[in-house]
Design a protein around this motif. Structure first.
Motif, mmCIF file in Angstrom:
data_model
loop_
_atom_site.group_PDB
_atom_site.id
_atom_site.type_symbol
_atom_site.label_atom_id
_atom_site.label_comp_id
_atom_site.label_asym_id
_atom_site.label_seq_id
_atom_site.Cartn_x
_atom_site.Cartn_y
_atom_site.Cartn_z
ATOM 1 N N HIS A 52 -15.439 -19.441 43.459
ATOM 2 C CA HIS A 52 -14.762 -19.360 44.716
ATOM 3 C C HIS A 52 -15.711 -18.898 45.748
ATOM 4 C CE1 HIS A 52 -10.541 -20.260 43.204
ATOM 5 N NE2 HIS A 52 -10.794 -19.033 42.540
ATOM 6 N N LYS A 53 -16.997 -18.868 45.546
ATOM 7 C CA LYS A 53 -18.141 -18.528 46.509
ATOM 8 C C LYS A 53 -17.738 -17.379 47.065
ATOM 9 C CE LYS A 53 -19.982 -23.239 46.587
ATOM 10 N NZ LYS A 53 -19.211 -23.660 45.546
ATOM 11 N N ILE A 54 -17.334 -16.094 46.738
ATOM 12 C CA ILE A 54 -17.198 -14.976 47.275
ATOM 13 C C ILE A 54 -18.287 -13.791 47.294
ATOM 14 C CG2 ILE A 54 -15.373 -13.230 47.240
ATOM 15 C CD1 ILE A 54 -13.310 -14.969 45.967
ATOM 16 N N SER A 55 -18.486 -13.366 48.307
ATOM 17 C CA SER A 55 -19.635 -12.505 48.272
ATOM 18 C C SER A 55 -18.960 -11.066 47.670
ATOM 19 C CB SER A 55 -19.791 -12.050 49.804
ATOM 20 O OG SER A 55 -20.460 -13.106 50.379
ATOM 21 N N PHE A 56 -19.793 -10.332 47.024
ATOM 22 C CA PHE A 56 -19.332 -9.108 46.329
ATOM 23 C C PHE A 56 -20.566 -8.128 46.426
ATOM 24 C CE2 PHE A 56 -21.644 -11.117 42.842
ATOM 25 C CZ PHE A 56 -22.242 -10.290 42.271
ATOM 26 N N VAL A 57 -19.957 -6.680 45.905
ATOM 27 C CA VAL A 57 -20.950 -5.683 45.756
ATOM 28 C C VAL A 57 -20.507 -4.950 44.564
ATOM 29 C CG1 VAL A 57 -21.842 -5.533 48.277
ATOM 30 C CG2 VAL A 57 -19.579 -3.970 47.212
ATOM 31 N N VAL A 58 -21.437 -4.092 44.233
ATOM 32 C CA VAL A 58 -21.043 -3.336 42.973
ATOM 33 C C VAL A 58 -21.068 -1.906 43.191
ATOM 34 C CG1 VAL A 58 -21.545 -2.532 40.496
ATOM 35 C CG2 VAL A 58 -21.828 -4.988 41.066
ATOM 36 N N ARG A 59 -20.144 -1.345 42.838
ATOM 37 C CA ARG A 59 -19.927 0.406 43.399
ATOM 38 C C ARG A 59 -20.052 1.210 42.163
ATOM 39 N NH1 ARG A 59 -16.975 4.691 42.948
ATOM 40 N NH2 ARG A 59 -16.741 5.973 44.635
ATOM 41 N N GLY A 60 -21.011 2.126 41.946
ATOM 42 C CA GLY A 60 -21.204 2.831 40.751
ATOM 43 C C GLY A 60 -20.721 4.220 41.366
ATOM 44 N N GLY A 61 -21.636 5.184 41.753
ATOM 45 C CA GLY A 61 -21.002 6.463 42.117
ATOM 46 C C GLY A 61 -20.644 6.632 43.727
ATOM 47 N N GLY A 62 -21.088 5.558 44.500
ATOM 48 C CA GLY A 62 -20.456 5.606 45.855
ATOM 49 C C GLY A 62 -21.631 6.390 46.622
ATOM 50 N N HIS A 63 -22.788 6.742 46.478
ATOM 51 C CA HIS A 63 -23.648 7.452 46.946
ATOM 52 C C HIS A 63 -24.735 6.983 48.077
ATOM 53 C CE1 HIS A 63 -24.049 12.188 46.897
ATOM 54 N NE2 HIS A 63 -22.799 12.057 46.212
ATOM 55 N N SER A 64 -24.936 5.497 47.723
ATOM 56 C CA SER A 64 -25.953 4.844 48.621
ATOM 57 C C SER A 64 -25.685 4.813 49.899
ATOM 58 C CB SER A 64 -25.999 3.294 48.037
ATOM 59 O OG SER A 64 -26.674 2.842 48.949
ATOM 60 N N THR A 65 -26.895 5.088 50.707
ATOM 61 C CA THR A 65 -26.474 5.131 52.020
ATOM 62 C C THR A 65 -27.139 3.829 52.976
ATOM 63 O OG1 THR A 65 -28.792 6.375 52.362
ATOM 64 C CG2 THR A 65 -26.959 7.705 52.083
ATOM 65 N N SER A 66 -27.565 3.109 52.029
ATOM 66 C CA SER A 66 -27.936 1.623 52.751
ATOM 67 C C SER A 66 -26.603 0.963 52.996
ATOM 68 C CB SER A 66 -28.927 0.791 51.738
ATOM 69 O OG SER A 66 -28.235 0.651 50.472
ATOM 70 N N GLY A 67 -25.703 1.366 52.316
ATOM 71 C CA GLY A 67 -24.406 0.205 52.662
ATOM 72 C C GLY A 67 -24.397 -0.774 51.557
ATOM 73 N N SER A 68 -25.120 -0.805 50.308
ATOM 74 C CA SER A 68 -25.223 -1.765 49.582
ATOM 75 C C SER A 68 -24.075 -1.760 48.498
ATOM 76 C CB SER A 68 -26.537 -1.643 48.612
ATOM 77 O OG SER A 68 -26.620 -0.399 47.798
ATOM 78 N N ASN A 69 -22.939 -0.664 48.581
ATOM 79 C CA ASN A 69 -22.012 -0.485 47.690
ATOM 80 C C ASN A 69 -20.799 -0.729 48.190
ATOM 81 O OD1 ASN A 69 -21.786 1.980 49.233
ATOM 82 N ND2 ASN A 69 -22.381 3.332 47.543
ATOM 83 N N SER A 70 -20.628 -1.483 49.471
ATOM 84 C CA SER A 70 -19.564 -1.614 50.154
ATOM 85 C C SER A 70 -19.685 -2.948 50.983
ATOM 86 C CB SER A 70 -19.167 -0.503 51.171
ATOM 87 O OG SER A 70 -20.281 -0.290 52.085
ATOM 88 N N ILE A 71 -18.526 -3.474 51.392
ATOM 89 C CA ILE A 71 -18.658 -4.982 51.895
ATOM 90 C C ILE A 71 -17.386 -5.041 52.669
ATOM 91 C CG2 ILE A 71 -17.652 -6.156 49.971
ATOM 92 C CD1 ILE A 71 -19.505 -8.234 50.367
ATOM 93 N N LEU A 72 -17.465 -5.763 54.025
ATOM 94 C CA LEU A 72 -16.168 -6.263 54.748
ATOM 95 C C LEU A 72 -15.571 -7.659 54.287
ATOM 96 C CD1 LEU A 72 -14.652 -5.405 57.369
ATOM 97 C CD2 LEU A 72 -16.160 -6.523 58.593
ATOM 98 N N ASP A 73 -14.376 -7.529 54.216
ATOM 99 C CA ASP A 73 -13.659 -8.823 53.853
ATOM 100 C C ASP A 73 -14.041 -9.635 52.605
ATOM 101 O OD1 ASP A 73 -12.136 -8.230 56.018
ATOM 102 O OD2 ASP A 73 -13.472 -9.229 57.441
#
Length: 480
Positions: free
Chosen positions: A69-90
Motif C-alpha cells: 500500500h506504499k505506506i510510510s512507517f517507523v520502528v519503535r524499540g525503547g522510544g528513547h531516540s531524540t531524532s524523531g526516528s521512532n515516531s511518525i505522523l499519519d
C-alpha cells in the motif's frame, strides 16, 4: 511512500487477527495514546496506526502490507531516540514493546534478548545467573537502539562495546524474509548491523556474549560546587592515566533539583570492592563534594543510578562530540559558564539539561579496527554529549543551534580535529547514537560509508527502511 486512509488498516487487522498482535488506531482511547508516548515530547506524533507484534511472522506480514500500500512507517524499540526516528505522523509504527523476552544460557554464557527489551529487563534477568552484558547507563532505554548504534556502558573498559559482544541478530529484512546474521551467516549484513543496523530491517532478537558479574560494584554520584571544577578536571586527567578498564568517571555540568544551582556532578564506577573504589577515587573525594552518594550496589541496580532526571516528559535533544585528555581546566570552565548561562535562562526553563564528559576507558574499544564493523567511532578520545531538555516548541531551533555550536567549540578545545585524514585513521570522533540524521555519512561512518551504501542497495534496494537518509542520496519519506 506516504500515509493511507484509516479504513485500510482494517485489512491489516484482519491479516494479524490470529497472531496476538495489537493493532491500535487513533479511536482506540488510552491504549493508543500510551503507544505514541516517547521519552522526548517533541518526538510524539499521532500515527495513523500502531502495530505491536509478538512474533517475526507478524512483522513480515506488516512489511508486506506497507510495501503493497506504499505506506510510510517507523520502528519503535525503547522510544528513547531524540531524532524523531521512532515516531511518525499519519502513518504506521511497528512498536516492539511486546517483544521484551530475555533468555539466559548460563552454560554458554550467552543471553538472547528480544528486539523490544529495555536494559532493565536484561540487567535483572542476567543477575539471576551472576552474569552481565555491556549495556547502557540508563536502564529504561531500549536494547535495540543502543546496540545497533554501538553501545557504550560501564563494562566497556573491560569488554568493549555492546556490538563487540554481539554474536548474532535475528532480523526481518525489507523483503519480509527472516534471517540470522552473524560472523558466519550473512556476514556482510552482520558487519552493517553493528553500527548502522537501523537501516536494514527489524531486529527481533539479539544474542550477546555475557560475562561473570556476581559481586556488587562501587558506584554513585559525587556533587561539587563550581569552584571545585578545576580540581575535578585535574582528577579526570589523572584518571585517564591510572584506569585499568574497571573504572568509569562521568562528569556532567548541570543544575539538578532541588536547589537548581549550577554544579559539577560526577558519576563514579569501580568494578570491585568498597575499599578499592574509595582508594581509586580518593583524590577526587578529597576535593570535597557537597554530596557523596557513592557506595556498594548490585550491578543490576547500577544502570538505574542515573535514572533520576532522565524520566519521561519535556522536549529533549542529544548532541555528540568528542574530547581528548588531558583537558585544560580553563577551557572546561568556559564551557561550564556558557552551558549554564544558556540552560538557566528563566524564559527557556532548561535547568534539567546536561553537558556530559563520558570518561569511559577506550583501550578495549580500539583493539577492534574501525573497518571491522560499520561502527567507526574507535579512537583515542572520549565521547562528549549535550542532553538539552526544554518545553516550548518555539525554542527547538535555538536549542539545536546552541548544541551544535557548543559541541564544535568543545571538540576543538579538547584536541579532536575534524579532519578527514584524522577520522580515517583514528575514528570519526562522533557517536552515532548522539547525532541527528542530517549529519553527513562521512562524519558518522567515515570510510565505511561507501560499503554501507552498497549493502543498503543489496539488502534494501527500494529503501523501505530509511533510518538514515545519508546512505541513499535521494529524497525519501520513510523513516525507521
Amino acid at each position: 511512500m506516504g500515509s493511507a486512509s484509516v479504513d485500510i488498516y482494517e485489512e491489516l487487522k484482519a491479516q494479524l487477527k490470529d497472531s496476538k498482535t495489537e493493532v491500535l488506531l487513533p479511536g482506540d482511547g488510552q491504549p493508543y495514546e500510551e503507544s505514541i508516548k516517547r521519552w522526548s515530547e517533541h518526538c510524539e506524533k499521532r500515527a495513523a496506526c500502531v502495530v505491536k507484534p509478538t512474533s517475526p511472522d507478524a512483522i513480515t506480514t506488516t512489511l508486506h502490507f506497507v510495501r503493497k500500500h506504499k505506506i510510510s512507517f517507523v520502528v519503535r524499540g525503547g522510544g528513547h531516540s531524540t531524532s524523531g526516528s521512532n515516531s511518525i505522523l499519519d502513518s504506521l509504527v511497528i512498536d516492539l514493546s511486546l517483544m521484551r523476552g530475555v533468555t539466559v544460557d548460563a552454560d554458554t554464557q550467552t543471553i538472547r534478548v528480544e528486539g523490544g527489551a529495555l536494559w532493565v529487563d536484561v540487567d535483572e534477568e542476567a543477575a539471576k545467573y551472576g552474569l552481565a552484558i555491556v549495556g547502557g547507563t540508563v536502564n529504561h532505554t531500549g536494547v535495540g537502539g543502543l546496540t545497533l548504534g554501538g553501545g557504550y556502558g560501564y563494562l566497556t573498559g573491560r569488554y568493549g562495546l555492546a556490538i563487540d559482544n554481539l554474536l548474532k541478530v535475528e532480523i526481518v529484512l525489507a523483503s519480509g524474509e527472516q534471517v540470522v546474521a552473524s560472523e558466519t551467516e550473512y556476514a556482510d549484513l552482520f558487519w552493517a548491523m553493528r553500527g548502522a543496523g537501523q537501516n536494514f530491517g527489524v531486529v527481533t532478537a539479539f544474542t550477546f556474549r555475557a560475562w561473570p558479574q556476581e559481586n556488587p560494584v562501587f558506584a554513585g554520584p559525587l556533587i561539587f560546587l563550581p569552584e571545585k571544577l578545576v580540581k575535578v578536571v585535574e582528577f579526570m586527567n589523572a584518571f585517564h592515566e591510572k584506569t585499568d578498564g574497571d573504572q568509569v568517571m562521568i562528569l556532567a555540568i548541570a543544575c539538578p533539583p532541588p536547589a537548581r544551582a549550577p554544579v559539577a556532578l560526577t558519576m563514579l564506577f569501580h568494578n570491585g570492592t568498597l575499599e578499592e573504589g574509595q582508594a581509586f577515587f580518593k583524590d577526587l573525594i578529597d576535593v570535597g563534594p557537597v554530596a557523596n552518594m557513592t557506595g556498594m550496589m548490585p550491578y543490576s541496580a547500577l544502570n538505574a543510578a542515573m535514572n533520576q532526571g532522565q524520566d519521561h516528559g519535556g522536549r529533549r535533544m542529544f548532541g555528540g562530540g568528542a574530547y581528548k585528555l588531558p583537558l585544560e581546566p580553563s577551557s572546561v570552565q568556559k564551557l561550564f559558564d556558557e552551558f549554564i548561562g544558556f540552560s538557566t535562562q528563566e524564559r527557556k526553563n532548561m535547568q534539567d539539561s546536561l553537558l556530559i564528559f563520558e570518561t569511559i576507558p577506550y583501550k578495549k574499544v580500539i583493539e577492534v579496527p574501525n573497518e571491522k564493523m560499520a561502527f567507526a567511532n574507535r579512537g583515542e578520545y572520549y565521547n562528549l554529549a549535550t542532553m538539552i531538555k526544554w518545553y516550548e516548541p518555539e525554542d527547538d531551533d535555538t536549542v539545536r543551534e546552541f548544541s551544535r555550536g557548543l559541541l564544535k567549540k568543545a571538540s576543538q578545545a579538547a584536541g579532536v580535529v575534524a579532519d578527514e585524514k584524522v577520522r580515517a585513521a583514528e575514528g570519526v570522533g562522533v557517536y552515532g547514537n548522539y547525532v541527528n540524521p542530517d549529519v553527513p555519512a562521512s562524519e558518522v561512518y567515515g570510510s565505511n560509508a561507501k560499503k554501507l551504501t552498497e549493502l543498503k542497495h543489496k539488502y534494501d534496494p527500494d529503501n523501505l527502511f530509511d533510518g538514515d537518509t545519508r546512505l541513499v542520496p535521494r529524497p525519501i519519506v520513510v523513516v525507521n
